[in-house]
Design an enzyme around this catalytic site. Structure first.
Site, PDB file in Angstrom:
ATOM      1  NE  ARG A 189     -20.017  24.388  75.529  1.00  0.00           N
ATOM      2  CZ  ARG A 189     -19.479  24.107  76.712  1.00  0.00           C
ATOM      3  NH1 ARG A 189     -18.219  23.724  76.803  1.00  0.00           N
ATOM      4  NH2 ARG A 189     -20.197  24.207  77.812  1.00  0.00           N
ATOM      5  CE  LYS A 246     -26.264  28.868  81.477  1.00  0.00           C
ATOM      6  NZ  LYS A 246     -24.898  28.941  80.895  1.00  0.00           N
ATOM      7  NE  ARG A 290     -27.184  26.240  74.930  1.00  0.00           N
ATOM      8  CZ  ARG A 290     -26.843  25.632  76.064  1.00  0.00           C
ATOM      9  NH1 ARG A 290     -27.753  25.150  76.855  1.00  0.00           N
ATOM     10  NH2 ARG A 290     -25.572  25.524  76.379  1.00  0.00           N
ATOM     11  NE  ARG A 296     -17.102  22.604  82.773  1.00  0.00           N
ATOM     12  CZ  ARG A 296     -18.277  23.129  82.412  1.00  0.00           C
ATOM     13  NH1 ARG A 296     -18.982  23.821  83.281  1.00  0.00           N
ATOM     14  NH2 ARG A 296     -18.727  22.980  81.200  1.00  0.00           N
ATOM     15  NE  ARG A 307     -19.460  19.516  79.619  1.00  0.00           N
ATOM     16  CZ  ARG A 307     -20.429  20.414  79.895  1.00  0.00           C
ATOM     17  NH1 ARG A 307     -20.790  20.616  81.142  1.00  0.00           N
ATOM     18  NH2 ARG A 307     -21.004  21.087  78.943  1.00  0.00           N
TER      19      ARG A 307
END
Ligand code: AMP
Length: 209
Positions: free
Chosen positions: A166, A13, A88, A122, A155
């Protein structure tokens, strides 16, 4: 053009929002980026939300809604925006419909397995926000930013435990928004599994860009 980008973490996104924002000359508003900016700069807000972000839970609705209300009140958001990571929850979506009704909701779809693969690989350059992937888009030198040579980091919420949390939070609290917007005739599904260039081409067609 007022848009929401909906979908699980890691669906791309943010990457697509940067490109569409540029092509349509509208601001990209990422609540996650705003929270991370505040954490980095150790503001009051940042101190309040750091542990929440690290664990992958959601920041309380009231706080998040006020933050977005402020941001949408700024001049550059008057004629359009891309909301990435907001709403959300259903209360957030209800609040948004009163603040600024949107034209389209793009629903980025991706399997859980692919989400875990993308997020766990990532790596980020903390100074610039540049992102890499150890398999799909590696830096020239392992563990180092291409431009500055600084160390790349993972992260906190891209670690395996937080990713699982998540995803659970997404399925429980955010996924109901798919029906919410579908039943209002605003939702368009977009398969996020192809390469970014292909996803962007599909997105341009949907948005007539
Ligand atoms: P993101 O970068 O969109 O994955 O967001 C990172 C984290 O910021 C999330 O895991 C939440 O802790 C927090 N966050 C971002 N957007 C929201 C939101 N709309 N409501 C609540 N928490 C949020």
């Amino acid at each position: 053009m007022k848009l929401i980008f909906l979908g699980p973490p890691g669906a791309g996104k943010g990457t697509m929002a940067v490109r569409v924002a540029d092509a349509a000359s509208i601001p990209h508003i990422s609540t996650g980026d705003i929270f991370r900016y505040n954490i980095k700069n150790q503001t009051e807000l940042g101190k309040k939300v750091k542990a929440i972000l690290d664990s992958g839970e959601l920041v309380p609705d009231e706080l998040t809604i006020e933050l977005v209300r402020d941001r949408l009140g700024q001049d550059d958001a008057k004629s359009g925006f891309i909301l990435d990571g907001f709403p959300r929850t259903v209360p957030q979506a209800d609040a948004l419909s009163e603040m600024a009704p949107v034209d389209n909701v793009i629903n980025f779809t991706l399997s859980d397995e692919e989400v875990v693969k993308r997020l766990s690989g990532r790596r980020v350059h903390p100074g610039s926000g540049r992102t890499y992937h150890i398999l799909f888009s590696p830096p020239k030198v392992e563990g180092k930013d291409d431009e500055t040579g600084d160390d790349l980091v993972q992260r906190e919420d891209d670690r395996e435990d937080a990713i699982k949390n998540r995803l659970r939070v997404y399925r429980e609290q955010t996924e109901p928004l798919i029906e919410y917007y579908r039943s209002r005739g605003k939702l368009v599904d977009l398969d996020s599994s192809p390469a970014p260039e292909e996803v962007f081409t599909s997105l341009r067609k949907i948005l007539s860009l």
